[in-house]
Design a protein around this motif. Sequence first.
Motif, PDB file in Angstrom:
ATOM      1  N   ASN A  32       0.833  -1.214   0.000  1.00 55.67           N
ATOM      2  CA  ASN A  32       0.000   0.000   0.000  1.00 55.67           C
ATOM      3  C   ASN A  32       0.865   1.260   0.000  1.00 55.67           C
ATOM      4  O   ASN A  32       1.923   1.312   0.614  1.00 55.67           O
ATOM      5  N   ASN A  34       0.262   5.382   0.744  1.00 59.41           N
ATOM      6  CA  ASN A  34      -0.746   6.157   1.471  1.00 59.41           C
ATOM      7  C   ASN A  34      -0.352   7.623   1.573  1.00 59.41           C
ATOM      8  O   ASN A  34       0.834   7.976   1.571  1.00 59.41           O
ATOM      9  N   TYR A  36      -1.230  10.682   4.339  1.00 56.29           N
ATOM     10  CA  TYR A  36      -1.801  11.106   5.611  1.00 56.29           C
ATOM     11  C   TYR A  36      -1.711  12.627   5.681  1.00 56.29           C
ATOM     12  O   TYR A  36      -0.969  13.268   4.938  1.00 56.29           O
ATOM     13  N   LEU A  46      -5.492   9.320   8.017  1.00 56.63           N
ATOM     14  CA  LEU A  46      -5.307   8.727   6.696  1.00 56.63           C
ATOM     15  C   LEU A  46      -6.240   9.414   5.705  1.00 56.63           C
ATOM     16  O   LEU A  46      -7.450   9.479   5.926  1.00 56.63           O
ATOM     17  N   THR A  49      -5.462   5.911   0.165  1.00 58.60           N
ATOM     18  CA  THR A  49      -4.639   4.718   0.022  1.00 58.60           C
ATOM     19  C   THR A  49      -4.793   4.172  -1.378  1.00 58.60           C
ATOM     20  O   THR A  49      -5.890   4.207  -1.943  1.00 58.60           O
TER      21      THR A  49
END
Length: 121
Positions: A32, A34, A36, A46, A49
Amino acid sequence: VQLQASGGGSVRPGGSLRLSCVASGSIFATNNMNWYRQAPGKQRELVATITSRNDPDYADSVKGRFTISKDSFKNTVYLQMNNLKPEDTAEYYCNVELKSNPLQTRFYAYWGQGTLVTVSS
């Protein structure tokens, strides 16, 4: 392994920005990827993703406005942010789960430095 994030800045409400995060160094495989964010006085949350299968997922607050994508060959993840709102103001961080070599049995998470997004009129 290093993650380098860029693309933050100051925009007016309704504006757009595109964040980029490049992973470099010894990278065997990624999982993954991501994004944030952390606003002043708030916990890191978060935002988006994208999985190894290219499936995206978003926080409810950004659905329909933000788009996460990646270029696996460049080990780069992007966050296109449209119709920005003042409440999107935050430090944005990229986070990538990866293996540095084939002997590792699990993915490890790495963080980039933050890039500041300010939305204000």
